[in-house]
Design a protein around this motif. Structure first.
Motif, PDB file in Angstrom:
ATOM      1  N   SER A 183     108.651  48.497  68.928  1.00  0.00           N
ATOM      2  CA  SER A 183     107.716  49.339  69.987  1.00  0.00           C
ATOM      3  C   SER A 183     107.318  50.641  69.376  1.00  0.00           C
ATOM      4  CB  SER A 183     108.750  49.564  71.212  1.00  0.00           C
ATOM      5  OG  SER A 183     109.956  50.624  70.832  1.00  0.00           O
ATOM      6  N   GLU A 184     106.330  51.299  70.125  1.00  0.00           N
ATOM      7  CA  GLU A 184     105.756  52.830  69.872  1.00  0.00           C
ATOM      8  C   GLU A 184     107.040  53.631  70.261  1.00  0.00           C
ATOM      9  OE1 GLU A 184     101.905  53.813  70.399  1.00  0.00           O
ATOM     10  OE2 GLU A 184     101.244  51.957  70.694  1.00  0.00           O
ATOM     11  N   VAL A 185     107.716  53.235  71.053  1.00  0.00           N
ATOM     12  CA  VAL A 185     108.723  54.270  71.551  1.00  0.00           C
ATOM     13  C   VAL A 185     109.851  54.562  70.485  1.00  0.00           C
ATOM     14  CG1 VAL A 185     110.872  54.451  73.290  1.00  0.00           C
ATOM     15  CG2 VAL A 185     108.962  53.368  74.019  1.00  0.00           C
ATOM     16  N   ARG A 186     110.335  53.382  69.913  1.00  0.00           N
ATOM     17  CA  ARG A 186     111.144  53.635  68.508  1.00  0.00           C
ATOM     18  C   ARG A 186     110.461  54.100  67.262  1.00  0.00           C
ATOM     19  NH1 ARG A 186     113.912  48.819  64.873  1.00  0.00           N
ATOM     20  NH2 ARG A 186     115.287  50.046  63.756  1.00  0.00           N
ATOM     21  N   LEU A 187     109.191  53.929  67.046  1.00  0.00           N
ATOM     22  CA  LEU A 187     108.198  54.704  66.258  1.00  0.00           C
ATOM     23  C   LEU A 187     108.276  56.191  66.189  1.00  0.00           C
ATOM     24  CD1 LEU A 187     106.337  54.879  63.863  1.00  0.00           C
ATOM     25  CD2 LEU A 187     104.562  54.143  65.180  1.00  0.00           C
ATOM     26  N   LEU A 188     108.190  56.465  67.596  1.00  0.00           N
ATOM     27  CA  LEU A 188     108.111  57.923  67.985  1.00  0.00           C
ATOM     28  C   LEU A 188     109.301  58.417  67.693  1.00  0.00           C
ATOM     29  CD1 LEU A 188     106.414  60.244  69.078  1.00  0.00           C
ATOM     30  CD2 LEU A 188     107.174  59.614  71.517  1.00  0.00           C
ATOM     31  N   GLU A 189     110.559  58.058  68.139  1.00  0.00           N
ATOM     32  CA  GLU A 189     111.607  58.592  67.811  1.00  0.00           C
ATOM     33  C   GLU A 189     111.924  58.795  66.454  1.00  0.00           C
ATOM     34  OE1 GLU A 189     114.805  56.054  69.656  1.00  0.00           O
ATOM     35  OE2 GLU A 189     114.071  56.330  71.610  1.00  0.00           O
ATOM     36  N   ILE A 190     111.455  57.714  65.565  1.00  0.00           N
ATOM     37  CA  ILE A 190     111.523  57.893  64.042  1.00  0.00           C
ATOM     38  C   ILE A 190     110.881  59.214  63.505  1.00  0.00           C
ATOM     39  CG2 ILE A 190     111.490  56.689  61.970  1.00  0.00           C
ATOM     40  CD1 ILE A 190     111.931  53.974  63.287  1.00  0.00           C
ATOM     41  N   VAL A 191     109.785  59.091  64.081  1.00  0.00           N
ATOM     42  CA  VAL A 191     108.709  60.039  63.529  1.00  0.00           C
ATOM     43  C   VAL A 191     109.115  61.354  63.688  1.00  0.00           C
ATOM     44  CG1 VAL A 191     106.337  61.111  63.497  1.00  0.00           C
ATOM     45  CG2 VAL A 191     106.611  58.502  63.377  1.00  0.00           C
ATOM     46  N   GLU A 192     109.863  61.340  65.207  1.00  0.00           N
ATOM     47  CA  GLU A 192     109.955  62.845  65.762  1.00  0.00           C
ATOM     48  C   GLU A 192     111.340  63.478  64.884  1.00  0.00           C
ATOM     49  OE1 GLU A 192     108.907  65.087  67.741  1.00  0.00           O
ATOM     50  OE2 GLU A 192     107.302  63.571  68.314  1.00  0.00           O
ATOM     51  N   TRP A 209     103.726  50.042  60.850  1.00  0.00           N
ATOM     52  CA  TRP A 209     104.734  49.856  62.038  1.00  0.00           C
ATOM     53  C   TRP A 209     104.385  48.694  62.947  1.00  0.00           C
ATOM     54  CZ3 TRP A 209     109.842  50.795  62.743  1.00  0.00           C
ATOM     55  CH2 TRP A 209     110.276  50.554  63.894  1.00  0.00           C
ATOM     56  N   LEU A 210     102.967  48.702  63.343  1.00  0.00           N
ATOM     57  CA  LEU A 210     102.613  48.041  64.288  1.00  0.00           C
ATOM     58  C   LEU A 210     101.945  46.751  63.842  1.00  0.00           C
ATOM     59  CD1 LEU A 210     101.036  50.491  66.829  1.00  0.00           C
ATOM     60  CD2 LEU A 210     103.251  49.447  67.084  1.00  0.00           C
ATOM     61  N   GLN A 211     101.180  46.813  62.585  1.00  0.00           N
ATOM     62  CA  GLN A 211     100.589  45.396  62.188  1.00  0.00           C
ATOM     63  C   GLN A 211     101.113  45.050  60.814  1.00  0.00           C
ATOM     64  OE1 GLN A 211      96.648  46.905  62.228  1.00  0.00           O
ATOM     65  NE2 GLN A 211      96.895  47.968  64.090  1.00  0.00           N
ATOM     66  N   LEU A 212     101.553  45.942  59.892  1.00  0.00           N
ATOM     67  CA  LEU A 212     101.809  45.536  58.485  1.00  0.00           C
ATOM     68  C   LEU A 212     102.944  45.401  57.947  1.00  0.00           C
ATOM     69  CD1 LEU A 212      99.042  48.016  57.090  1.00  0.00           C
ATOM     70  CD2 LEU A 212      98.711  45.359  57.557  1.00  0.00           C
ATOM     71  N   LYS A 213     104.175  45.865  58.732  1.00  0.00           N
ATOM     72  CA  LYS A 213     105.570  45.844  58.440  1.00  0.00           C
ATOM     73  C   LYS A 213     106.088  44.353  57.886  1.00  0.00           C
ATOM     74  CE  LYS A 213     108.805  46.669  61.311  1.00  0.00           C
ATOM     75  NZ  LYS A 213     109.805  47.456  62.132  1.00  0.00           N
TER      76      LYS A 213
END
Length: 348
Positions: A72-81, A106-110
């Motif tokens: 999810s983008e939620v998890r990505l945001l937590e990582i980036v923050e 994260w969303l397309q190529l991982k």
């Protein structure tokens, strides 16, 4: 686009910080190092957020919810923050510049490119090279990218867009590919793919094997005897190598000069038991230089009558007892023994 409030805060804090000391610019990390550090933090963030905020309960619900959270983008945001500290301007700037790349991966190529470092730092930003390659075009290091420098050295610029690919050999190795042995080492194994150099025995300057019998040339302080290099005992030389107040101690390939015991006049080893002669005030007793008790001399040794003798290391002192004072040839009593009054005060 993900929100990036911390970046503005980081810029503000950077402007408030004092200027870096002279020469700090030379310590600035390379773009490759900065990218690698960012990827390491991102990977750690993935570990830290794995199964976050889920701790038991409905297993089926957890698996379904976790599956959604994992990508999810939620998890990505937590990582980036969590990637950069608020005052780390360069880190925040790097994330802000390439946030879309991280989001796309994260969303397309991982799944297609599971190695973030290879995709982000090597293929996309082109600031690093794959291991075993170097320089602007990521050419293979000397000896090939699989085993640069034959596994016996470091390739200049390995993994970066810098360097010239030459080998900096480990101890004991030399040559363009680090396959040759230096002096003091011999070739224990060499074939088309591997070269192993092993240290010679300490007695050898050059050798063909691991023992003192394999020396081609003896090291300084060693000499050939019965087919092997043996230690030369410099202390046994006809002319002693040490000074008159020292003794010689042989060590492998050399010798050291140590100071004699203070009680000695010349010595052959450590301690008062190895004195050649004793200094004044000491005499040989049971093989050791021991203090002479001058005060035990029959008839006394102090020049004045009534004088007390006190033995000291290597000497003695003569002192008038309490209630006496020094005269020309005697200690003269100035008050009776035990009388606590001063001699110049008349008793009442």
């Amino acid at each position: 686009m993900l929100p990036r409030a911390p970046a503005a805060l980081g810029l503000l804090l950077l402007l408030l910080l004092p200027p870096p000391p002279p020469g700090e610019a030379t310590k600035k990390p390379t773009p490759c190092k900065r990218c690698r550090e960012l990827v390491d933090k991102f990977n750690q963030g993935m570990v830290d957020t794995a199964k976050k905020n889920f701790g038991g309960g409905n297993t089926a619900w957890e698996e379904k919810t976790l599956s959604k959270y994992e990508f999810s983008e939620v998890r990505l945001l937590e990582i980036v923050e969590g990637l950069c500290g608020s005052s780390d301007f360069e880190c925040n700037q790097l994330v802000e510049e390439h946030e879309e790349h991280l989001e796309a991966w994260w969303l397309q190529l991982k799944k297609k490119y599971p190695d973030l470092f290879e995709w982000f730092c090597v293929k996309t930003l082109k600031v690093c090279c794959s291991p075993g390659t170097y320089g602007p075009d990521c050419l293979a290091c000397q000896g090939g990218s699989e085993r640069p420098c034959s596994g016996n050295g470091l390739c200049s610029g390995d993994g970066s867009r810098q360097g010239d690919g030459t080998c900096q050999c480990h101890l004991g190795y030399q040559g363009p590919l680090c396959t040759d042995c230096t002096a003091g080492y011999f070739s224990a194994l060499r074939n088309a793919t591997h070269s192993v150099c092993t240290a010679c025995d300490e007695s050898c300057k050059t050798c063909t094997g691991p023992t003192s019998r394999d020396c081609s040339q003896c090291e300084a302080g060693w000499a050939r005897e019965d087919g092997a290099c043996v230690d030369v005992d410099e202390c046994a030389a006809e002319t002693p190598p040490c000074g008159d107040t020292q003794y010689c101690e042989n060590v492998s390939g050399s010798f050291v000069c140590e100071e004699c015991d203070p009680t000695c006049v010349g010595c052959t080893g450590k301690g008062p038991g190895h004195c050649k002669e004793c200094v004044p005030g000491y005499a040989k007793e049971s093989g050791q230089c021991t203090d002479v008790d001058e005060c035990a001399h029959a008839g006394g040794i102090c020049p004045r009558r009534n004088e007390n003798c006190y033995n000291t290391p290597g000497s003695f002192v003569c002192v008038c007892p309490e209630g006496f004072e020094e005269a020309e040839d005697a200690c003269v009593q100035t008050r009776p023994p035990g009388d606590g009054t001063h001699p110049w005060i008349r008793p009442q």
